[in-house]
Design an enzyme around this catalytic site. Sequence first.
Site, PDB file in Angstrom:
ATOM      1  N   HIS A 101       0.854  -1.195   0.000  1.00 10.99           N
ATOM      2  CA  HIS A 101       0.000   0.000   0.000  1.00 10.99           C
ATOM      3  C   HIS A 101       0.878   1.229   0.000  1.00 10.99           C
ATOM      4  CE1 HIS A 101       0.682  -1.383   4.108  1.00 10.99           C
ATOM      5  NE2 HIS A 101       0.731  -0.119   4.453  1.00 10.99           N
ATOM      6  N   HIS A 103       0.956   5.190   1.111  1.00 11.89           N
ATOM      7  CA  HIS A 103       0.292   6.200   1.947  1.00 11.89           C
ATOM      8  C   HIS A 103       0.248   7.536   1.214  1.00 11.89           C
ATOM      9  CE1 HIS A 103       0.495   4.076   5.928  1.00 11.89           C
ATOM     10  NE2 HIS A 103       1.470   3.428   5.321  1.00 11.89           N
TER      11      HIS A 103
HETATM   12  P1  AMP Z   1       2.016   0.357   7.284  1.00 14.19           P
HETATM   13  O1  AMP Z   1       2.449   0.561   8.716  1.00 14.19           O
HETATM   14  O2  AMP Z   1       2.785   1.138   6.295  1.00 14.19           O
HETATM   15  O3  AMP Z   1       1.913  -1.117   6.961  1.00 14.19           O
HETATM   16  O4  AMP Z   1       0.559   0.975   7.233  1.00 14.19           O
HETATM   17  C1  AMP Z   1      -0.598   0.290   7.563  1.00 14.19           C
HETATM   18  C2  AMP Z   1      -1.692   1.325   7.656  1.00 14.19           C
HETATM   19  O5  AMP Z   1      -2.937   0.674   7.500  1.00 14.19           O
HETATM   20  C3  AMP Z   1      -1.744   2.074   8.996  1.00 14.19           C
HETATM   21  O6  AMP Z   1      -1.664   3.477   8.751  1.00 14.19           O
HETATM   22  C4  AMP Z   1      -3.091   1.662   9.582  1.00 14.19           C
HETATM   23  O7  AMP Z   1      -3.703   2.718  10.291  1.00 14.19           O
HETATM   24  C5  AMP Z   1      -3.879   1.275   8.352  1.00 14.19           C
HETATM   25  N1  AMP Z   1      -4.926   0.290   8.537  1.00 14.19           N
HETATM   26  C6  AMP Z   1      -4.816  -0.912   9.153  1.00 14.19           C
HETATM   27  N2  AMP Z   1      -5.984  -1.596   9.061  1.00 14.19           N
HETATM   28  C7  AMP Z   1      -6.841  -0.798   8.379  1.00 14.19           C
HETATM   29  C8  AMP Z   1      -8.201  -0.938   7.962  1.00 14.19           C
HETATM   30  N3  AMP Z   1      -8.916  -2.018   8.258  1.00 14.19           N
HETATM   31  N4  AMP Z   1      -8.749   0.076   7.274  1.00 14.19           N
HETATM   32  C9  AMP Z   1      -8.033   1.197   6.977  1.00 14.19           C
HETATM   33  N5  AMP Z   1      -6.761   1.377   7.335  1.00 14.19           N
HETATM   34  C10 AMP Z   1      -6.163   0.399   8.034  1.00 14.19           C
END
Ligand code: AMP
Length: 137
Positions: A101, A103
């Site tokens: 993903h 950001h």
């Molecule tokens: P990373 O630390 O780069 O893997 O980012 C993961 C991101 O996903 C974090 O910013 C979380 O807040 C977000 N996240 C985790 N679960 C969900 C979800 N079910 N819906 C939306 N965002 C999520």
Amino acid sequence: MKDSDCIFCKIANGEIPSKTIYEDENFRVILDLAPATKGHALILPKEHYKDLFELPENIASDVIVLAKKLATEMKEKLGCDGFNIMQNSGETAGQTVFHFHMHLIPRYKGDRQKIEWEKKEPSQEELEAVRKQIVEQ
Ligand code: AMP
Ligand code: ZN
């Protein structure tokens, strides 16, 4: 390929509801549940790729084009002053969800968020050693 144990596969493919701000054949873009700032969003490919290293080149180039398009739209609509585009690959780099993903983080004057690192001060020799390590076989 989808991974039946992956929450972002389920979200990207609409099996779990999300706050979607964009969708096409290959991507869904959702609002992050724990945003750094107002409008913090995540670009999710609909196929499962664990991280940047697994991402095919054509999807990688589509991601950056989509990031530019959405950042431009969000800047207009949210009135932010700047943007951070971030991608964490690997646990050591802060990745917590192992479905690629990107950001999209709108930045606002005075938002007091911190996306920064401690700056090291390598010598020219140290920089040269790293350069060689990367470019030489
Ligand atoms: P990373 O630390 O780069 O893997 O980012 C993961 C991101 O996903 C974090 O910013 C979380 O807040 C977000 N996240 C985790 N679960 C969900 C979800 N079910 N819906 C939306 N965002 C999520
Ligand atoms: Zn997945």
